[in-house]
Write a protein that holds these residues in place. Structure first.
Motif, short mmCIF file in Angstrom:
data_model
loop_
_atom_site.label_atom_id
_atom_site.label_comp_id
_atom_site.label_asym_id
_atom_site.label_seq_id
_atom_site.Cartn_x
_atom_site.Cartn_y
_atom_site.Cartn_z
N THR A 291 0.82 -1.21 0.00
CA THR A 291 0.00 0.00 0.00
C THR A 291 0.86 1.26 0.00
O THR A 291 2.04 1.23 0.36
CB THR A 291 -0.91 0.04 1.23
OG1 THR A 291 -0.09 0.14 2.42
CG2 THR A 291 -1.81 -1.18 1.31
N THR B 134 -4.87 2.42 -0.84
CA THR B 134 -4.30 2.79 -2.14
C THR B 134 -3.01 2.01 -2.37
O THR B 134 -2.08 2.10 -1.56
CB THR B 134 -4.01 4.30 -2.18
OG1 THR B 134 -5.20 5.02 -1.87
CG2 THR B 134 -3.50 4.71 -3.56
N THR C 94 -0.28 2.22 -7.99
CA THR C 94 -1.29 2.97 -8.73
C THR C 94 -1.03 4.47 -8.75
O THR C 94 -1.76 5.21 -9.40
CB THR C 94 -2.70 2.73 -8.15
OG1 THR C 94 -2.77 3.28 -6.82
CG2 THR C 94 -3.02 1.24 -8.12
N ASN D 248 1.92 5.90 -9.67
CA ASN D 248 3.07 6.21 -10.49
C ASN D 248 2.87 7.51 -11.26
O ASN D 248 1.78 7.76 -11.80
CB ASN D 248 3.33 5.06 -11.47
CG ASN D 248 4.65 5.21 -12.20
OD1 ASN D 248 5.67 5.51 -11.59
ND2 ASN D 248 4.63 5.00 -13.51
#
Length: 203
Positions: free
Chosen positions: A71, A111, A115, A117
């Motif tokens: 995460t 999160t 994701t 990046n």
């Protein structure tokens, strides 16, 4: 009696100390490695395939290699040592882990780091400008909007995001929009006052 043996527990010659001290495989979390320039993979051939995540954290470019299941919260705390973001429930229910991704508040425990990046992350450490506190931080201090302080970073990050969203027009709206951030010390009246004060300065 051998002090390393636990009499009457387990097979002869096997002790809890011996098992924990060595001789048995112990599961450990794969460390996260971050650099300010080029990312270097963790030297662990047995680990899962790592992915490179390049982000800007509090205004600084960072490249980090992580397990794709890790995460954002764990990446910030363990990989980047930004421990201001707190791990509370780790289930998206308390709001203690709130950070900003491209200016929007998100729950970092829900999160995946992979994701985000090429996006911009702001944590509680990135709000102040040198020794000058952000207006929301200052208001929380002046209004005594904290007690134990554990939830405070998430409260402040969520409050800043809410004000930027334009949703702090009344006390009722503040309470509604902040309902995802739990304060176990019940400082809610002072938190509302702090947000009310800060939003006047921020606008």
């Amino acid at each position: 009696m051998n002090p390393n043996d636990d009499a009457g527990h387990g097979p002869p010659g096997v002790s809890r100390r011996g098992v924990l001290g060595g001789g048995a495989a112990v599961a450990v979390a794969v460390p996260l490695l971050a650099t300010g320039a080029e990312a270097t993979p963790v030297a662990d051939p047995a680990s899962a395939d790592l992915v490179t995540v390049k982000v800007k954290v509090n205004g600084k470019p960072v490249s980090v290699q992580v397990d794709p299941r890790v995460t954002l919260l764990d990446t910030l705390r363990e990989g980047l040592e930004l421990t201001g973001t707190k791990k509370g429930c780790d289930r998206g229910q308390c709001g203690a882990c709130t950070v900003h991704v491209d200016g929007r508040r998100v729950l970092s425990c829900l999160t995946l780091a992979a994701t985000v990046n090429e996006r911009e992350i702001t944590t509680i450490e990135g709000l102040a400008r040198g020794d000058r506190l952000h207006p929301m931080q200052q208001a929380f201090i002046e209004r005594d909007g904290l007690q134990c302080g554990f939830c405070t970073p998430g409260q402040i990050m969520s409050a800043v995001g809410m004000v930027h969203e334009g949703h702090a027009n009344s006390d009722d709206e503040i309470r509604e929009r902040m309902s995802g951030n739990i304060c176990r010390c019940s400082c809610y009246p002072f938190i509302v006052e702090a947000i009310r004060d800060a939003q006047k300065v921020m606008r």
